[in-house]
Design an enzyme around this catalytic site. Sequence first.
Site, mmCIF file in Angstrom:
data_model
loop_
_atom_site.group_PDB
_atom_site.id
_atom_site.type_symbol
_atom_site.label_atom_id
_atom_site.label_comp_id
_atom_site.label_asym_id
_atom_site.label_seq_id
_atom_site.Cartn_x
_atom_site.Cartn_y
_atom_site.Cartn_z
ATOM 1 N N PHE A 24 31.240 -21.287 -19.587
ATOM 2 C CA PHE A 24 30.038 -22.322 -19.005
ATOM 3 C C PHE A 24 30.060 -23.525 -19.589
ATOM 4 C CE2 PHE A 24 29.058 -17.617 -19.995
ATOM 5 C CZ PHE A 24 28.791 -17.170 -18.707
ATOM 6 N N SER A 57 36.080 -22.785 -24.568
ATOM 7 C CA SER A 57 36.080 -23.908 -25.552
ATOM 8 C C SER A 57 37.373 -23.230 -26.631
ATOM 9 C CB SER A 57 34.923 -23.784 -26.085
ATOM 10 O OG SER A 57 34.495 -22.610 -26.566
ATOM 11 N N HIS A 149 21.881 -16.099 -28.248
ATOM 12 C CA HIS A 149 20.805 -17.321 -28.345
ATOM 13 C C HIS A 149 19.444 -16.661 -28.623
ATOM 14 C CE1 HIS A 149 23.931 -19.392 -26.270
ATOM 15 N NE2 HIS A 149 23.254 -20.432 -26.116
#
Length: 216
Positions: A24, A57, A149
């Site tokens: 994302f 990442s 989150h």
Amino acid sequence: MAAATVAAEPTPEILAAFEAAKGFMPVKEGLALYAAAAEAAGLGLPLLEVGTYCGRSTILLADVARAAGTVAVTVDHHRGSEEQQPGWEYHDPTVVDPEVGAMDTLPTFRRTLHKAGLEEHVIAVVGRSPEVAKVWGGQLGFVFVDGGHTDEHATADYEGWAPKVAPGGTLVIHDVFPDPEDGGQAPYRIYLRAIESGDFEEISVTDSLRVLRQRG
């Protein structure tokens, strides 16, 4: 001994691998992450991320680690965070293990690293962040918090890993949205906590990515 100097930008090949990987993070934030990791790698210490997902990442951190002569450590239980479960916005049915009926991003992550030629520069820890943090004894030159989150998960990630950032090291927090209309507030709250602690100073802001440096 300090590590080798690392270029602040990835090669076109690494950037292409990043863009091709499932995940994302936008390119602009990826470039900022790479630059922050490249600078932090000068401490010669491991680079660690919380929240592997499929390795998008991780490619960037692993390439920095390769250039610096250190290692990237990535921590994830690989069962997906809350917003990636069935019925939620970021659910991807292609990473569900049909045999157990639960998400399993580990095989996709391994393929991602293999395709990028970076497997030997990464230590993948399969486990929950707080438990891994409890048994991690050494200092880190770089910590990238990009896990769950909810307040529970973000707070646990911060409390588990921020104290392990070496003096002069870097703490990066993703998905920081000061405006609640833009996204969840848990990463923003741990970002504020880091600033208010006095232990970290803000170095840069790139969209939702915040780069902080340990003042010690």
